[in-house]
Design an enzyme around this catalytic site. Sequence first.
Site, mmCIF file in Angstrom:
data_model
loop_
_atom_site.group_PDB
_atom_site.id
_atom_site.type_symbol
_atom_site.label_atom_id
_atom_site.label_comp_id
_atom_site.label_asym_id
_atom_site.label_seq_id
_atom_site.Cartn_x
_atom_site.Cartn_y
_atom_site.Cartn_z
ATOM 1 C CB ALA A 17 -7.308 -0.188 10.121
ATOM 2 C CG HIS A 18 -7.137 4.837 9.791
ATOM 3 N ND1 HIS A 18 -7.662 5.626 8.816
ATOM 4 C CD2 HIS A 18 -8.191 4.250 10.391
ATOM 5 C CE1 HIS A 18 -8.982 5.552 8.837
ATOM 6 N NE2 HIS A 18 -9.316 4.718 9.786
ATOM 7 C CG ASN A 19 -6.008 6.956 13.783
ATOM 8 O OD1 ASN A 19 -6.638 7.054 12.728
ATOM 9 N ND2 ASN A 19 -5.187 7.896 14.202
ATOM 10 N NE ARG A 49 1.251 7.605 5.716
ATOM 11 C CZ ARG A 49 2.456 7.988 6.196
ATOM 12 N NH1 ARG A 49 2.534 8.809 7.222
ATOM 13 N NH2 ARG A 49 3.555 7.544 5.634
ATOM 14 C CD GLN A 86 -6.218 8.076 6.297
ATOM 15 O OE1 GLN A 86 -6.106 7.290 7.243
ATOM 16 N NE2 GLN A 86 -7.276 8.870 6.184
#
Length: 345
Positions: A237-239, A216, A196
């Site tokens: 969550a990511h993004n 991240r 990540q």
Amino acid sequence: MAVTLAELARRFQGRVRGNPELVIERVAPLESAGPQDIAYLSDKKYFPVLANTAAGVVILSESDASEYGGCALIVTDPHLCFARIAQWLHPYPVFTPGTHPTAVINSDSRIAKTAWVGPHSVVEDGVEIGDDVYVGPGCFIGNHVTIGARSRLVGHVSIGDRCSIGEDCLLHPGAVIGSDGFGYARNGEQWQKVPQLGRVIIGSNVEIGANTTIDRGALNDTVIGNGVKLDNQIQIAHNVHIGDNTAIAACVGIAGSTRIGKRCTLGGQAGITGHLDIADDVHITAGSLVTSSIKQAGAYSSSLKAEPAEKWRRNAARLHHLDEMARRLTKLEEKLQQQSEEHEN
């Protein structure tokens, strides 16, 4: 802090009815307020409580003022006015700048002279902490993190490497910013971790509740816009991208790469699946599950209300027969249409 009603009216654009020299010391709810307290009414269902309140002053709208004979501060939006007065009368405790002897601070970090780093906090390499920032006890600030002026980490907040916190932010205990996103590739019967490599970028005037986690990005960044308000125990969550001034209640889960627009609200325990786009000004009610993008502003719901268990079991059993019932209904409609046409002929 003690202040006269006249001063409150001047600061918060209200109209006084009653004694303008009455001294107010704190805010309180209608049912327990005393002579030096200010309370508010924003819903007519509390009229019975209003009739018996001992509050020194009540904040009321013009339309409700006739329901109360006591001292009042009359404004356009009582709830908003109450919030502003409460913040002014009950500010955050003043702190003395410096660092606690037990704090561990890397020599390469730059900490403003007006900031405070509390006991047992750890500040890693290349960190930049702005003016009047408060870092409470037990916080961890990873490598090359930046924290904007006047932001406040209440305590036991963790911020991962290279993440950025804007100005005037408030992070409550247990918040985790920049943990790894849940990224894995299947390798036969096992899972291969996907590094990540992105960051978390948080705008200014953002509040993050206790034990809320923001992952991240996998490659690009996770972004939280200006003015966003996050309740406790939220998973982002990511993004994920969240637009300015969106508010999200407790226990919401947002899966990866979803983009949520500006000025949205998400009720408690709502779930958003991944890779969706939610338009500006969308309001999702508590407990709803969103599995497809929402392109138009408005209110959306998908949850079923609780019912007596016996009734729910009967309804759930009928749900299994919906396809069969729909087919039978279609055949009946076709037959009725055919009979109608024959009758007309």
